[in-house]
Scaffold this motif. Structure first.
Motif: not given
Length: 299
Positions: A88, A191, A193, A263-265, A267, A287
């Motif tokens: 991401q 965010y 995917t 997301e992910p929380e 990062k 990340d």
């Protein structure tokens, strides 16, 4: 008798010539060998000196999933860790937004155009109230200095009529830059995917973005006052990048984007364009562990 003497003298002359030629050839051979020995000795000495100057630097221990340091002068990757991993990109996508907006402009007068903050734009953030008007230039400052998602969406819709159209242009720009590991689905960095990039691609984007004078100037400002009409009044935008305060080692900060991923929380992503020992470097971390970006970037 006279004929015999002439023959003898001729033979003696020939012998003398042969001796002289042999002597010259020996001297040339010796000279050649001496030059070769000197070259080999000099080369060996040079190699020894070069080897003596070489030192091993241990790779930094960082918590980011992926990282890269790129020389902005030579495009050489100075350091990398899993540089091709698709992750991401967070708000680093906003450097691409800034480039595409400028590319779409007819001239610099467009910076003074007003953009109305619609409900769709306001849903991306709460910096400017719905129904207010903000100049293109002020939206650019706000986005580049603070990673504001509302400003990014407002600029995308203003520039291409819709965010979807603008995202297509972002992907086209990525292809023009030769990036094969980057795909955009939104202009905010939210965010998704299906949206991804790599730290190496992002470093190349940053290098390209800072060729734009406006991007380099705006992202490097420490603060900027935005005039908001039909809203709550003017707003002072402060640059949130952790390197804006500077350090003893890294000077000449030129801008960047830094934000947490939704997301992910917990990062984060990190991007900076810095000068170190007269070298221009682009540093990108993806990340990253929460609160570790500035520390790891410095390493």
């Amino acid at each position: 008798m006279r004929i015999n003497n002439e023959i003898v003298n001729s033979k003696n002359i020939n012998k003398s010539l042969v001796r002289i030629l042999v002597t010259v050839m020996v001297m040339l051979l010796v000279s050649s060998l001496m030059v070769t020995i000197n070259i080999n000795t000099s080369f060996a000495t040079s190699k020894k000196k070069a080897k003596a100057k070489t030192s091993t630097i241990s790779a930094p221990e960082i918590e980011a999933e992926s990282a890269v340091v790129l020389s902005a002068s030579t495009s050489e990757v100075v350091y990398s860790s899993r540089k091709d991993r698709k992750l991401q990109p967070g708000s680093t996508v906003q450097l691409m937004v800034a480039m595409v907006v400028i590319d779409n402009m007819h001239d610099d007068k467009e910076y003074k155009n007003n953009v109305q903050i619609s409900d769709a734009v306001y849903s991306a953030g709460t910096t400017f109230p719905s129904g207010s008007n903000v100049k293109v230039e002020d939206l650019m400052y706000t986005m580049l200095m603070s990673g504001d998602t509302e400003s990014a969406r407002a600029l995308a819709i203003y520039s291409a009529g819709s965010e979807a159209n603008f995202v297509d242009q972002m992907n086209s720009k990525a292809q023009q830059l030769g990036l094969v590991n980057t795909r955009y689905t939104n202009a905010t960095g939210e965010y998704d995917t299906d949206q991804y990039s790599t730290v190496e691609d992002t470093a190349k984007i940053a290098k390209a973005a800072y060729q734009y004078g406006a991007i380099k100037r705006m992202s490097g400002e420490s603060s900027h006052t935005v005039k908001v009409t039909d809203g709550d009044g003017d707003k002072k935008i402060t640059n949130t990048h952790p390197f804006m305060t500077g350090s003893d080692s890294y000077k000449g900060f030129k801008g960047g984007t830094y934000s947490k991923l939704t997301e992910p929380e917990g990062k984060e992503v990190f991007l900076a364009y810095v000068t170190h020992n007269d070298m221009n470097l682009v540093v990108v971390l993806f990340d990253e562990a929460e609160g570790k970006s500035a520390e790891d970037a410095t390493k």
